[in-house]
Design a protein around this motif. Structure first.
Motif, PDB file in Angstrom:
ATOM      1  N   VAL A 267     -27.932   1.045  11.442  1.00 44.22           N
ATOM      2  CA  VAL A 267     -28.085   1.924  12.605  1.00 44.22           C
ATOM      3  C   VAL A 267     -29.312   2.813  12.441  1.00 44.22           C
ATOM      4  CG1 VAL A 267     -27.029   3.782  13.933  1.00 44.22           C
ATOM      5  CG2 VAL A 267     -25.617   1.894  13.095  1.00 44.22           C
ATOM      6  N   TRP A 271     -32.602   3.070  14.803  1.00 43.54           N
ATOM      7  CA  TRP A 271     -33.010   4.367  15.354  1.00 43.54           C
ATOM      8  C   TRP A 271     -34.505   4.621  15.123  1.00 43.54           C
ATOM      9  CZ3 TRP A 271     -31.560   7.836  18.716  1.00 43.54           C
ATOM     10  CH2 TRP A 271     -32.107   9.122  18.674  1.00 43.54           C
ATOM     11  N   TRP A 318     -26.197   8.606  22.239  1.00 44.99           N
ATOM     12  CA  TRP A 318     -24.811   8.135  22.395  1.00 44.99           C
ATOM     13  C   TRP A 318     -24.641   6.759  21.765  1.00 44.99           C
ATOM     14  CZ3 TRP A 318     -23.189   3.728  25.003  1.00 44.99           C
ATOM     15  CH2 TRP A 318     -21.799   3.562  25.121  1.00 44.99           C
ATOM     16  N   GLY A 319     -25.611   5.872  21.984  1.00 45.19           N
ATOM     17  CA  GLY A 319     -25.531   4.543  21.390  1.00 45.19           C
ATOM     18  C   GLY A 319     -25.534   4.588  19.876  1.00 45.19           C
ATOM     19  N   ARG A 320     -26.360   5.467  19.314  1.00 45.30           N
ATOM     20  CA  ARG A 320     -26.403   5.590  17.853  1.00 45.30           C
ATOM     21  C   ARG A 320     -25.068   6.072  17.311  1.00 45.30           C
ATOM     22  NH1 ARG A 320     -30.318   9.723  14.398  1.00 45.30           N
ATOM     23  NH2 ARG A 320     -29.671   9.028  12.330  1.00 45.30           N
ATOM     24  N   THR A 321     -24.487   7.102  17.941  1.00 44.06           N
ATOM     25  CA  THR A 321     -23.198   7.620  17.502  1.00 44.06           C
ATOM     26  C   THR A 321     -22.101   6.566  17.625  1.00 44.06           C
ATOM     27  OG1 THR A 321     -23.870   9.828  18.240  1.00 44.06           O
ATOM     28  CG2 THR A 321     -21.531   9.478  17.820  1.00 44.06           C
ATOM     29  N   SER A 322     -22.122   5.815  18.710  1.00 43.67           N
ATOM     30  CA  SER A 322     -21.104   4.772  18.920  1.00 43.67           C
ATOM     31  C   SER A 322     -21.235   3.665  17.893  1.00 43.67           C
ATOM     32  CB  SER A 322     -21.236   4.207  20.334  1.00 43.67           C
ATOM     33  OG  SER A 322     -21.020   5.213  21.310  1.00 43.67           O
ATOM     34  N   LEU A 323     -22.466   3.324  17.536  1.00 46.42           N
ATOM     35  CA  LEU A 323     -22.669   2.293  16.515  1.00 46.42           C
ATOM     36  C   LEU A 323     -22.167   2.775  15.155  1.00 46.42           C
ATOM     37  CD1 LEU A 323     -26.234   0.989  17.468  1.00 46.42           C
ATOM     38  CD2 LEU A 323     -24.104  -0.294  17.608  1.00 46.42           C
ATOM     39  N   GLU A 324     -22.445   4.026  14.819  1.00 46.07           N
ATOM     40  CA  GLU A 324     -22.012   4.561  13.528  1.00 46.07           C
ATOM     41  C   GLU A 324     -20.492   4.625  13.426  1.00 46.07           C
ATOM     42  OE1 GLU A 324     -25.814   7.491  12.516  1.00 46.07           O
ATOM     43  OE2 GLU A 324     -23.995   8.301  13.474  1.00 46.07           O
ATOM     44  N   LYS A 325     -19.826   4.863  14.559  1.00 45.31           N
ATOM     45  CA  LYS A 325     -18.368   4.934  14.562  1.00 45.31           C
ATOM     46  C   LYS A 325     -17.714   3.579  14.788  1.00 45.31           C
ATOM     47  CE  LYS A 325     -18.144   9.730  16.172  1.00 45.31           C
ATOM     48  NZ  LYS A 325     -17.669  10.641  17.253  1.00 45.31           N
ATOM     49  N   LYS A 327     -17.781   1.796  17.543  1.00 47.34           N
ATOM     50  CA  LYS A 327     -17.309   1.603  18.911  1.00 47.34           C
ATOM     51  C   LYS A 327     -18.136   0.560  19.657  1.00 47.34           C
ATOM     52  CE  LYS A 327     -15.438   6.293  19.371  1.00 47.34           C
ATOM     53  NZ  LYS A 327     -15.494   7.571  20.137  1.00 47.34           N
ATOM     54  N   LEU A 328     -19.334   0.300  19.189  1.00 45.30           N
ATOM     55  CA  LEU A 328     -20.188  -0.737  19.744  1.00 45.30           C
ATOM     56  C   LEU A 328     -20.516  -1.743  18.648  1.00 45.30           C
ATOM     57  CD1 LEU A 328     -22.807   1.180  21.961  1.00 45.30           C
ATOM     58  CD2 LEU A 328     -20.948  -0.283  22.751  1.00 45.30           C
TER      59      LEU A 328
END
Length: 371
Positions: A267, A271, A318-325, A327-328
């Motif tokens: 991720v 980024w 938002w995409g970065r946070t979702s990837l780290e969690k 969710k994506l």
């Protein structure tokens, strides 16, 4: 003519970019300085390390500021050229909007090169050095941060020293502390002529504070457990602080991220690439939205342009946070976000270049010819 025009446009945009970057950087640094001054006041870091840590953080600040500053500078510079009718002169002298887009992408390539060098090399290195410096500050004890002639601490935990000797000894030291015994707080006062810190390597680098020629008062005066102890030498073991391994993704080199299978590392790599890709995309959006009527003013389209830019960056975050969690899926990455805005940039440029109007005009022209 072509090279001279490119130099003129590049100078306008790059100078404005540098100015906006500097202003935004000063705003961020002022906020960080206030937070670090609070840590200094609490005795958690030295004043000397303040500017060192801030200096190490500057590349990371710039890597986020640069795309924003370039986009705003492009809007301001090209907007001024439209207001002062310089763009009209360019178009009337044979410079097409497609050629202008080529110049704009050339300027964006210069900014992207600077951004790439910061994102892929300078910022990770600086963040690693900042983490090292912060960790070194965390290893300092309260006695490393003492200032002679001042009471340090708060409440019943207070320390005072009169001066430091040339050998590093603390002279005329006073120490007030509280310890717990049998579920009750017991105050302790220590007076000593001298004291020093000693690290014992044979015991696993344990730190001791050694007092010389002093008196120790333990408990409350008048109670049965009140004790007064005079000593020649008295040593107190200080709290051990372990070094943390610096392995955060943002401190790793780009090469190590490429060879890593960690989700967070993948991720972080995306980024860093995104902060470079975003610049030419914003360049085309900015070019399309910078065209204004002189009667409208240069700031007429800035608000929708800035809102679009904010939405782009917010979507990336938002995409970065979702990837780290998780969710994506990592296969999607952040590329789909760039794809959306590449499409938006293409539509805006087509409208800017009046492609749709030309296509509508061709059938009507054909119909008039047949009649």
């Amino acid at each position: 003519m072509t090279l001279r025009l490119f130099k003129y446009l590049a100078k306008e945009v790059l100078v404005s970019t540098a100015g906006v970057t500097l202003i935004l950087l000063l705003v961020i640094l002022s906020g960080r300085i206030s937070s670090y001054l609070g840590r200094i006041a609490d005795g958690k870091m030295t004043f000397e390390s303040l500017f060192l840590i801030l200096g190490y953080h500057i590349p990371s600040f710039v890597q986020m500021i640069l795309p924003l500053a370039f986009f705003l500078a492009l809007l301001l510079s090209f907007g001024r050229l439209y207001i002062e009718n310089e763009m009209s002169v360019l178009f009337s002298s044979g410079i097409s909007k497609i050629k202008l887009a080529g110049y704009t992408l050339g300027i964006a390539l210069i900014i992207s090169s600077v951004s790439a060098s910061i994102n892929f090399w300078l910022a990770p290195y600086s963040e690693y050095k900042a983490a090292e410096t912060s960790q070194a500050q965390d290893q300092l004890s309260a006695f490393d941060l003492l200032k002679p002639g001042r009471f340090e601490g708060s409440g019943q935990r207070t320390t005072y020293i009169d001066s430091f000797s040339n050998e590093g000894w603390m002279n005329q030291i006073f120490l007030s502390d509280v310890t717990s015994k049998k579920n009750s707080s017991v105050p302790i006062l220590t007076f000593a002529a001298n004291a020093e810190q000693i690290r014992v390597s044979a015991q696993g680098d344990r730190n001791y504070l050694v007092f010389k020629d002093g008196t120790r008062y333990e408990g409350k005066p008048g109670t049965a457990n009140y004790r007064i102890t005079q000593f020649d030498t008295y040593a107190v073991r200080m709290e051990d602080k372990t070094n943390k391994v610096i392995d955060d993704a943002y401190t790793k080199t780009t090469l190590s991220l490429l060879n890593s299978n960690s989700l967070l590392d993948k991720v972080e790599l995306q980024w860093r690439i995104s902060l470079v890709i975003i610049i030419p995309i914003l360049a085309m959006i900015g070019l399309s939205l910078s065209q204004v009527n002189p009667r409208q003013g240069r700031f007429f389209k800035m608000l929708p342009a800035i809102l679009l830019m904010i939405f782009y960056i917010a979507l990336l975050i938002w995409g970065r946070t979702s990837l780290e969690k998780g969710k994506l899926p990592i296969q999607f990455g952040l590329w789909w976000i760039h794809g959306i805005f590449i499409f938006i940039a293409a539509v805006l440029f087509a409208q800017y270049n009046q492609i749709f109007e030309r296509r509508k005009a061709r059938p009507s022209h054909t119909a008039n010819t047949s009649e």
